[in-house]
Design an enzyme around this catalytic site. Structure first.
Site, short mmCIF file in Angstrom:
data_model
loop_
_atom_site.label_atom_id
_atom_site.label_comp_id
_atom_site.label_asym_id
_atom_site.label_seq_id
_atom_site.Cartn_x
_atom_site.Cartn_y
_atom_site.Cartn_z
N HIS A 114 0.72 -1.57 0.22
CA HIS A 114 0.35 -0.07 0.03
C HIS A 114 0.89 1.34 0.11
O HIS A 114 0.71 2.35 -0.41
CB HIS A 114 -0.59 -0.30 1.16
CG HIS A 114 -2.27 -0.79 1.03
ND1 HIS A 114 -1.92 -1.95 1.21
CD2 HIS A 114 -3.58 0.07 0.45
CE1 HIS A 114 -3.75 -2.52 0.33
NE2 HIS A 114 -4.29 -1.18 0.16
N LYS A 143 -10.27 -7.84 8.02
CA LYS A 143 -10.45 -7.83 9.74
C LYS A 143 -11.02 -6.73 10.86
O LYS A 143 -9.56 -5.43 10.39
CB LYS A 143 -10.40 -9.02 10.34
CG LYS A 143 -9.01 -9.09 10.59
CD LYS A 143 -8.52 -10.15 11.36
CE LYS A 143 -7.08 -10.49 11.96
NZ LYS A 143 -6.76 -9.46 12.97
#
Lengths: 280, 184
Positions: free
Chosen positions: B38, B103
């Site tokens: 990222h 999550k």
């Protein structure tokens, strides 16, 4: 003195790293089953069913139950009548980690420098806690620790006046604020007393106790029971999606404290509460 | 609570139909990415460079899989905790990213940009990594091979079981679910 070749330790560690990652303990599996039976949330039940199925696949196919196969935390209780021969103990342990993570196709999750962040490629170095104990045996416990739940843990230097209520509030606050992040249902290890580093060590050690185990101190066993009830009222549930099965167990370890201090550590473990041990 | 079969790429229209609590079985092509990947993607965007993958209409799965055993496409592959990707996510959403799988909770900023752009955040069951790996039929590293487990992989998935946690209307199942069962 009993002589033990360090290569034997390497071999055992390599095996334990794999077993710990493939085989979830029966105590955890039974706790999932209890949750499945008692939780009233349908989402919670569906998740617990997936976790039971996942544990079965991991055991049968010999694959890790979680892709995060952890920081390899190793506890060694070394009998003072043992003489280690054939090499350096720390290097022998790291070699065991290296071999175990390679042979088991376990993920290598460790970077050599916390700021430069280059993966060491073999999951070393392990975190090693060695204690010298009476006797001529060596007890080795391998407890791979996932990063997601470790990140939700905290050490706090509380005031003695904060007392048991302060400790309870801290533990409950930690579980609440962690919410879905540490992969509930979780196991909570709490260390109270000692110094800054000692209480963190106690909290980690508390995670090794089997689910359902009670503290030998009557008041602490009562505290464990009360905390478990309180945190399961938060409604967080499996994966944080709502339910009663948030915490499988709370284990508290204590130590003497300085007259000025009340150090408290809360170490959170995800539902992959992995640890395997052997005695050489 | 509906159970919905979806195939990638996702359109904004499809994504806006999803509601928190929906159970989704996702199939098609998705990409993996964690912290390190990222950071690199967003650095490229800041420098005005092209990304190594086209994120428009795509779904990124926050996962660093275990190594594949011989004969298997991938090792155990459960979701990692998503908040660590929050600083980078708005930039990718602005590029047309439609979905994320992970999550744990997202930041308010991420949720707001998801609402603006029309994106969805799914939870996969954290720690159900051996089970999830069975839904992954193919895996191929497409960028940043040097990152090892953190490299960007293209996955072919079949009926990956997911739950909608944040929909494009800014609802959050982590808040709603815990509130429903809270006794404090």
């Amino acid at each position: 003195m009993r002589e033990v070749e360090v290569s034997e330790i390497t071999k055992e560690i390599a095996e334990l790293c794999q077993e710990a990652n493939f085989e979830l303990g029966e105590d955890v599996i039974n706790a999932f089953k209890d949750g499945l039976e008692n939780d009233e949330s349908p989402t919670a039940k569906a998740i617990l069913e997936q976790l039971l199925e996942n544990a079965k696949i991991a055991r049968e196919d010999r694959v890790p139950m979680c892709q995060d196969t952890g920081f390899t935390v190793i506890f060694v209780e070394l009998g003072q009548e043992v003489k280690l021969v054939g090499g350096d103990l720390e290097e022998a342990i790291n070699e065991g980690v290296r071999q175990g993570y390679k042979e088991g196709y376990l993920r290598k999750s460790i970077v050599s420098h916390p700021l430069k962040r280059e993966n060491t490629g073999d999951n070393t170095p392990a975190v090693i806690h060695t204690k010298i104990v009476p006797g001529d045996k060596i007890k080795i416990t391998v407890a791979p620790k996932g990063g997601g739940s470790e990140n939700m843990s905290e050490v706090r230097m509380m005031k003695p006046a904060d007392g048991v209520e302060g400790v309870k509030d801290f533990v409950i606050e930690r579980v609440k604020e962690s919410g879905p992040n540490p992969c509930p249902p979780i196991v909570v290890g709490v260390g109270i007393g000692g110094t800054f580093e000692k209480c963190a060590y106690l909290a980690k050690k508390a995670l090794l106790r089997p689910i359902g185990d009670e503290s030998p101190h009557e008041d602490i066993a009562q505290l464990e029971k009360e905390l478990l009830e309180e945190v399961n009222k938060l409604g967080i549930g499996p994966q944080g999606l709502g339910g009663r099965t948030t915490v499988l167990d709370v284990n508290v370890e204590i130590y003497g404290a300085h007259i000025a201090s009340l150090p408290v550590a809360v170490n959170i473990n995800c539902h992959a509460a992995r640890h395997k041990e052997t005695i050489i | 609570m509906a159970e919905i079969k979806l195939t990638t790429p996702l359109t904004e229209e499809k994504v806006r139909e999803l509601e928190v609590g929906d159970k989704v079985l996702l199939s098609g092509t998705i990409y993996t990415g964690r912290d390190a990947a990222h950071e690199r993607l967003v650095n490229l965007l800041e420098e005005g460079e092209d990304l190594p993958i086209d994120v428009d209409g795509q779904v990124i799965y926050y996962v660093g899989p275990a190594p594949a055993k011989p004969g298997k496409p991938i090792g155990s592959a459960g979701p990692t905790t998503s908040y660590r990707m929050d600083p980078y996510t708005p930039a990718l959403l602005n590029e047309g990213l439609r979905g994320m799988i992970g999550k744990g909770s997202r930041s308010q900023e991420v949720k707001d940009v998801m609402e603006e752009e029309g994106a969805v955040y799914f939870a996969a069951v954290g720690g159900a990594a051996a089970l999830i790996a069975k839904c992954i039929k193919k895996a191929e590293v497409v960028a940043y091979e040097d990152l090892g487990t953190e490299a960007i992989r293209k996955l072919e998935i079949e009926d990956l079981p997911l739950i909608v946690v944040n929909d494009a209307a800014n609802n959050d199942l982590y808040e709603i679910g815990a509130e429903e069962y809270s006794e404090v």
